[in-house]
Design a protein around this motif. Sequence first.
Motif, PDB file in Angstrom:
ATOM      1  N   MET A   1      38.380  57.234  46.193  1.00 48.21           N
ATOM      2  CA  MET A   1      37.811  56.796  47.451  1.00 48.21           C
ATOM      3  C   MET A   1      38.445  57.576  48.587  1.00 48.21           C
ATOM      4  SD  MET A   1      37.954  52.998  49.140  1.00 48.21           S
ATOM      5  CE  MET A   1      37.215  52.323  47.679  1.00 48.21           C
ATOM      6  N   ARG A   2      37.662  58.054  49.502  1.00 50.47           N
ATOM      7  CA  ARG A   2      38.206  58.801  50.629  1.00 50.47           C
ATOM      8  C   ARG A   2      38.815  57.847  51.641  1.00 50.47           C
ATOM      9  NH1 ARG A   2      35.143  63.526  53.999  1.00 50.47           N
ATOM     10  NH2 ARG A   2      36.919  64.116  55.282  1.00 50.47           N
ATOM     11  N   LEU A 133      52.130  48.099  41.748  1.00 51.22           N
ATOM     12  CA  LEU A 133      50.677  48.191  41.727  1.00 51.22           C
ATOM     13  C   LEU A 133      50.127  47.976  40.329  1.00 51.22           C
ATOM     14  CD1 LEU A 133      50.306  51.420  43.922  1.00 51.22           C
ATOM     15  CD2 LEU A 133      50.018  49.052  44.679  1.00 51.22           C
ATOM     16  N   GLU A 134      48.979  47.329  40.271  1.00 52.13           N
ATOM     17  CA  GLU A 134      48.238  47.165  39.015  1.00 52.13           C
ATOM     18  C   GLU A 134      47.102  48.163  38.908  1.00 52.13           C
ATOM     19  OE1 GLU A 134      49.061  45.144  36.555  1.00 52.13           O
ATOM     20  OE2 GLU A 134      50.785  44.352  37.663  1.00 52.13           O
ATOM     21  N   GLY A 135      46.709  48.750  40.031  1.00 53.11           N
ATOM     22  CA  GLY A 135      45.618  49.711  40.042  1.00 53.11           C
ATOM     23  C   GLY A 135      44.290  49.136  40.478  1.00 53.11           C
ATOM     24  N   ASP A 136      44.237  47.808  40.628  1.00 58.24           N
ATOM     25  CA  ASP A 136      42.985  47.178  41.062  1.00 58.24           C
ATOM     26  C   ASP A 136      43.194  46.357  42.334  1.00 58.24           C
ATOM     27  OD1 ASP A 136      44.534  45.167  40.001  1.00 58.24           O
ATOM     28  OD2 ASP A 136      42.968  44.359  38.686  1.00 58.24           O
ATOM     29  N   GLU A 137      44.228  46.725  43.104  1.00 52.69           N
ATOM     30  CA  GLU A 137      44.521  45.979  44.326  1.00 52.69           C
ATOM     31  C   GLU A 137      43.339  46.012  45.290  1.00 52.69           C
ATOM     32  OE1 GLU A 137      48.233  46.254  42.362  1.00 52.69           O
ATOM     33  OE2 GLU A 137      46.739  47.800  42.764  1.00 52.69           O
ATOM     34  N   ASP A 166      38.706  47.879  53.310  1.00 59.24           N
ATOM     35  CA  ASP A 166      38.298  48.757  52.218  1.00 59.24           C
ATOM     36  C   ASP A 166      39.284  49.927  52.130  1.00 59.24           C
ATOM     37  OD1 ASP A 166      37.006  50.115  50.255  1.00 59.24           O
ATOM     38  OD2 ASP A 166      35.263  50.679  51.454  1.00 59.24           O
ATOM     39  N   PHE A 167      40.375  49.704  51.413  1.00 57.07           N
ATOM     40  CA  PHE A 167      41.392  50.732  51.204  1.00 57.07           C
ATOM     41  C   PHE A 167      41.493  51.047  49.721  1.00 57.07           C
ATOM     42  CE2 PHE A 167      43.655  48.805  55.054  1.00 57.07           C
ATOM     43  CZ  PHE A 167      43.254  49.818  55.913  1.00 57.07           C
ATOM     44  N   PRO A 168      41.966  52.226  49.366  1.00 59.39           N
ATOM     45  CA  PRO A 168      42.294  52.494  47.967  1.00 59.39           C
ATOM     46  C   PRO A 168      43.464  51.609  47.537  1.00 59.39           C
ATOM     47  CG  PRO A 168      43.109  54.257  49.382  1.00 59.39           C
ATOM     48  CD  PRO A 168      42.270  53.380  50.249  1.00 59.39           C
ATOM     49  N   SER A 169      43.610  51.444  46.238  1.00 54.80           N
ATOM     50  CA  SER A 169      44.625  50.527  45.706  1.00 54.80           C
ATOM     51  C   SER A 169      46.009  51.168  45.703  1.00 54.80           C
ATOM     52  CB  SER A 169      44.225  50.099  44.287  1.00 54.80           C
ATOM     53  OG  SER A 169      42.983  49.443  44.292  1.00 54.80           O
TER      54      SER A 169
END
Length: 214
Positions: A1-2, A133-137, A166-169
């Motif tokens: 995601m940008r 982090l789990e990667g799906d935050e 809407d941020f990357p995890s």
Amino acid sequence: MRRPSFVLLAPVVACLGLLTACGSDDPEPAEDACSWMPGSGPVAKDVDAPAEDAEPAETAVITFAQGDVTVTLDPEARCAATSFTSLAEQGYFDDGPCSRVSDPSAVPYGIVQCGDPTGTGGSGPGYTFADELEGDEAYPRGTVAMANAGPDTNGSQFFLNFDDSDFPSDYTVFGTIDEAGLEVLDEVAAVGAQGGAPDGPPAEPIVIESVSVP
């Protein structure tokens, strides 16, 4: 995601970026225990890193002029919650201006970013620690997460989500705000950014009066 573009928060701060907080360039990740690594950025206040046997509080109360925001700390994000607790106990956040607020009608996130007592968004506590982090935050309204300057550069800065963001995890979630606190946070964020910008320094000071833990 940008990543969304970032509005500069200070004229000369080398480590600014999206949800930026100064940190070390190459910290070693924590494994079984929390590792508090030396930070490379400016130190806002002299504080100690958490003790080896430090534990996180269950809740914290962030007091603004508009009222109290109660945060339930997540024990699964043990290092972030422990660091936040320790800094609160040392008065690190007290009388600290927040550096950033966004307008979710103009950008895909609604945050108030705090945790740098200088109010510039460019300082930290003198140490960093690894991501949890789990990667799906995700960052819906009511979540509290660490700001950073890249992987494993967490320090003292954090962001309060008053709207879905809407941020990357990439940011460790370590707390949740209760409903009464969200009403207060809405008032806090209503000042908007300087010059009507979609994201940037608050148009009027947003100041953490204190952070208390049981």
